[in-house]
Scaffold this motif. Structure first.
Motif, short mmCIF file in Angstrom:
data_model
loop_
_atom_site.label_atom_id
_atom_site.label_comp_id
_atom_site.label_asym_id
_atom_site.label_seq_id
_atom_site.Cartn_x
_atom_site.Cartn_y
_atom_site.Cartn_z
N GLU A 1 8.91 11.00 0.18
CA GLU A 1 10.34 11.18 -0.14
C GLU A 1 11.19 10.02 0.36
OE1 GLU A 1 11.39 13.80 -2.03
OE2 GLU A 1 9.26 14.27 -2.14
N ASP A 2 10.89 9.53 1.56
CA ASP A 2 11.68 8.49 2.20
C ASP A 2 11.53 7.17 1.42
OD1 ASP A 2 12.61 6.41 3.74
OD2 ASP A 2 11.72 7.12 5.62
N GLY A 3 12.65 6.65 0.91
CA GLY A 3 12.63 5.45 0.07
C GLY A 3 12.04 4.23 0.75
N GLU A 4 12.44 3.99 2.01
CA GLU A 4 11.93 2.81 2.72
C GLU A 4 10.44 2.95 2.98
OE1 GLU A 4 13.92 1.34 6.30
OE2 GLU A 4 15.82 1.83 5.33
N ARG A 5 10.04 4.15 3.39
CA ARG A 5 8.63 4.40 3.67
C ARG A 5 7.81 4.23 2.39
NH1 ARG A 5 4.45 4.28 5.38
NH2 ARG A 5 2.93 5.90 5.80
N LEU A 6 8.35 4.76 1.29
CA LEU A 6 7.65 4.67 0.00
C LEU A 6 7.51 3.20 -0.43
CD1 LEU A 6 6.29 6.10 -2.33
CD2 LEU A 6 8.52 6.37 -3.41
N ALA A 7 8.57 2.42 -0.26
CA ALA A 7 8.53 1.00 -0.62
C ALA A 7 7.42 0.28 0.15
CB ALA A 7 9.88 0.34 -0.37
#
Length: 192
Positions: free
Chosen positions: A134-140
């Protein structure tokens, strides 16, 4: 990445077309999977269009009606109402080949960048779907470090290096083999 895209844009059109054709080869299995799963589409017809592109790259004077091929290609798109993951990946294959045909039918300076981004975008979408972060930075970060994205980036680097070199008949055959990637798509899927 910007250095990569600058190198792509500096290539003469035929070299850009060879780059795109190799990337399209790696997108074809995604289309074949979709067609097999849904009964929509015609992988053989898509293969024929791409084969004609390779023929044109190998034989400059090959007389091929790419306007007619573009019409055939439009008929191979997944149904517009199908918004499934598989349909979007299948559409990417059709759109990438369509961009490639645009360059053979006239001027399409952005096509090579579009095809490169399309292939990477499909990989990103697959990783996002499978990782479910879910977390955008983590996903990136996951996307950047994911083996499939590393493979995609390495593949595109290898293709770019190949098309920057000599592009005779044997080199084109080797490039095509590289693109076919032993039948494994950019998403790591194989029909075998």
């Amino acid at each position: 990445m910007s250095g990569f895209f600058q190198r792509l844009q500096r290539l003469e059109p035929r070299r850009q077309q060879a780059f795109m054709a190799a990337l399209c080869e790696r997108l074809l299995p995604n289309y074949a999977f979709y067609a097999e799963a849904t009964g929509h589409g015609d992988p053989k017809a898509l293969r024929v269009v791409l084969d004609l592109v390779w023929e044109r790259l190998a034989v400059k004077d090959a007389r091929i009606d790419f306007d007619r091929q573009a019409e055939k290609l439009a008929e191979l798109e997944p149904p517009a109402e199908d918004d499934s993951f598989g349909a979007r990946r299948a559409l990417e294959a059709v759109v990438a080949i369509s961009s490639l045909l645009d360059t053979l039918r006239g001027d399409s300076p952005e096509a090579v960048l579009e095809v490169s981004r399309t292939s990477r975008g499909g990989v990103r979408a697959f990783i996002e779907l499978t990782e479910g972060e879910e977390d955008g930075e983590r996903l990136a970060a996951i996307v950047r470090e994911h083996p499939l994205m590393e493979d995609e980036n390495g593949f595109q680097d290898a293709v770019l290096e190949a098309v920057e070199g000599e592009l005779g008949r044997d080199a084109l055959k080797a490039l095509r083999r590289l693109g076919r990637n032993e039948g494994v798509s950019n998403l790591g899927l194989s029909m075998d």
